[in-house]
Design an enzyme around this catalytic site. Structure first.
Site, PDB file in Angstrom:
ATOM      1  N   ASP A  24     -10.556  -1.959 -34.406  1.00 21.03           N
ATOM      2  CA  ASP A  24     -11.843  -1.673 -33.789  1.00 21.03           C
ATOM      3  C   ASP A  24     -11.689  -1.971 -32.291  1.00 21.03           C
ATOM      4  OD1 ASP A  24     -14.706  -1.522 -33.382  1.00 21.03           O
ATOM      5  OD2 ASP A  24     -14.674  -3.715 -33.332  1.00 21.03           O
ATOM      6  N   ASP A  26     -14.796  -2.426 -29.541  1.00 16.36           N
ATOM      7  CA  ASP A  26     -15.805  -3.314 -28.945  1.00 16.36           C
ATOM      8  C   ASP A  26     -15.956  -4.589 -29.754  1.00 16.36           C
ATOM      9  OD1 ASP A  26     -16.715  -1.692 -26.696  1.00 16.36           O
ATOM     10  OD2 ASP A  26     -17.301  -0.290 -28.261  1.00 16.36           O
TER      11      ASP A  26
HETATM   12  C1  XBP Z   1     -19.378  -0.563 -30.790  1.00 15.86           C
HETATM   13  C2  XBP Z   1     -20.565   0.258 -30.603  1.00 15.86           C
HETATM   14  C3  XBP Z   1     -20.700   1.138 -29.461  1.00 15.86           C
HETATM   15  C4  XBP Z   1     -20.846   0.463 -28.122  1.00 15.86           C
HETATM   16  C5  XBP Z   1     -21.387   1.445 -27.118  1.00 15.86           C
HETATM   17  O1  XBP Z   1     -18.389   0.154 -31.425  1.00 15.86           O
HETATM   18  O2  XBP Z   1     -21.440   0.237 -31.427  1.00 15.86           O
HETATM   19  O3  XBP Z   1     -21.844   1.882 -29.676  1.00 15.86           O
HETATM   20  O4  XBP Z   1     -21.766  -0.605 -28.209  1.00 15.86           O
HETATM   21  O5  XBP Z   1     -20.565   2.523 -26.986  1.00 15.86           O
HETATM   22  P1  XBP Z   1     -17.034  -0.497 -32.073  1.00 15.86           P
HETATM   23  P2  XBP Z   1     -21.145   3.990 -26.663  1.00 15.86           P
HETATM   24  O6  XBP Z   1     -17.260  -1.950 -32.345  1.00 15.86           O
HETATM   25  O7  XBP Z   1     -16.846   0.334 -33.307  1.00 15.86           O
HETATM   26  O8  XBP Z   1     -15.928  -0.261 -31.071  1.00 15.86           O
HETATM   27  O9  XBP Z   1     -22.291   3.818 -25.721  1.00 15.86           O
HETATM   28  O10 XBP Z   1     -19.990   4.735 -26.053  1.00 15.86           O
HETATM   29  O11 XBP Z   1     -21.591   4.585 -27.971  1.00 15.86           O
HETATM   30 MG    MG Z   2     -16.789  -3.899 -32.968  1.00 21.05          MG
END
Ligand code: XBP
Ligand code: MG
Length: 269
Positions: A24, A26
């Site tokens: 993953d 973020d």
């Molecule tokens: C995390 C998310 C994303 C980010 C924002 O995704 O939910 O929506 O917060 O990104 P992960 P965008 O943990 O799966 O990486 O604004 O580009 O959607």
């Molecule tokens: Mg995440």
């Protein structure tokens, strides 16, 4: 019978070998939400003369919805019912989100967000030892590329055989679709891979795709339900920065290297 089903049968018969690590982005590769995405959303709102301000605590609630566009829509529905968009709501949200992405990627270009402890070390070791790497994330592809380029290493996007991101699947996490998509692209079965996640939505997605999952929590997710995880830690740790086991067996030395990952994968933990 598909190739994947045949591979599955062979590996079930023979004892599975760990082939690939799926990450993953973020919250897992980097702590991007509170001081990255949240700040970029707020800057975009301000530029577009919207009097919306996502505080640290409000953003924690909004994180229950993955995907930036989906999050804005949810915010309007739950916290701003009186708001009336100029024209088409989806187009309006898409325009705000496009600006937010520009602001966020600029923050990354300026080196604003570092990787979490142990991430660079583990990725380097996995590459050296011949494991395959992939990414499965909800965030926009441009955000992933900017993070890898500026926080990991120039050209490091090429380290990942598959970068599955954003709207490439219609149903974002907690749906398993993004992991299933990444597995299909890798040509591997879930039983040949392990996932790294940081949130309840993330682990629901990875587990429902059939992946054993190691979790590193952060401030927004430490109280999430991670009962299904193979191991839960505060971070991956470094030789000079030991990690703490939140759920699972203690191990020494206290950082995650490929030997630890292999043990978790083979249920030897
Ligand atoms: C995390 C998310 C994303 C980010 C924002 O995704 O939910 O929506 O917060 O990104 P992960 P965008 O943990 O799966 O990486 O604004 O580009 O959607
Ligand atoms: Mg995440």
């Amino acid at each position: 019978m598909t190739t994947l089903q045949t591979q599955n049968q062979i590996h079930v018969r023979n004892k599975l070998k760990l082939e690939a690590l799926l990450f993953d982005v973020d919250g897992t590769l980097a702590d991007t939400e509170r001081d990255g995405h949240r700040v970029a959303f707020n800057k975009a709102f301000k530029e577009l003369h919207l009097d919306w301000e996502w505080s640290v605590s409000l953003y924690g609630k909004l994180l229950s919805v993955t995907g930036g566009k989906e999050r804005i829509r949810y915010y309007l529905r739950e916290y701003h019912q009186t708001f009336s968009a100029p024209g088409n709501l989806s187009e309006f949200i898409a325009a705000i989100h496009a600006r937010k992405t520009e602001i966020y990627t600029t923050m990354l270009e300026q080196g604003g967000i570092p990787l979490r402890p142990g991430v660079r070390r583990l990725l380097a070791e996995a590459r050296t030892r011949g494991y395959r790497l992939a990414i499965a994330t909800t965030t926009t592809p441009a955000n992933v590329l900017a993070l890898l380029e500026h926080a990991l290493a120039p050209g490091s996007a090429a380290w990942f055989e598959v970068i599955a991101a954003g709207d490439i699947v219609p149903a974002k996490k907690p749906a398993p679709d993004i992991y299933t998509y990444a597995l299909e692209k890798l040509g591997l079965a879930a039983q040949q891979c392990i996932a790294f996640e940081d949130s309840a939505n993330g682990i629901r997605s990875s587990m429902d795709a059939g992946l054993k999952t190691i979790v590193t929590v952060n401030d927004y997710t430490r109280h999430d339900d991670f009962d299904a995880a193979a191991l839960v830690l505060d971070h991956l740790g470094e030789p000079d920065m030991p990690c703490t086991v939140v759920m699972g067996r203690q191990f020494e030395p206290r950082y995650v290297d490929m030997n630890v990952v292999e043990k978790v994968f083979h249920d030897e933990f």
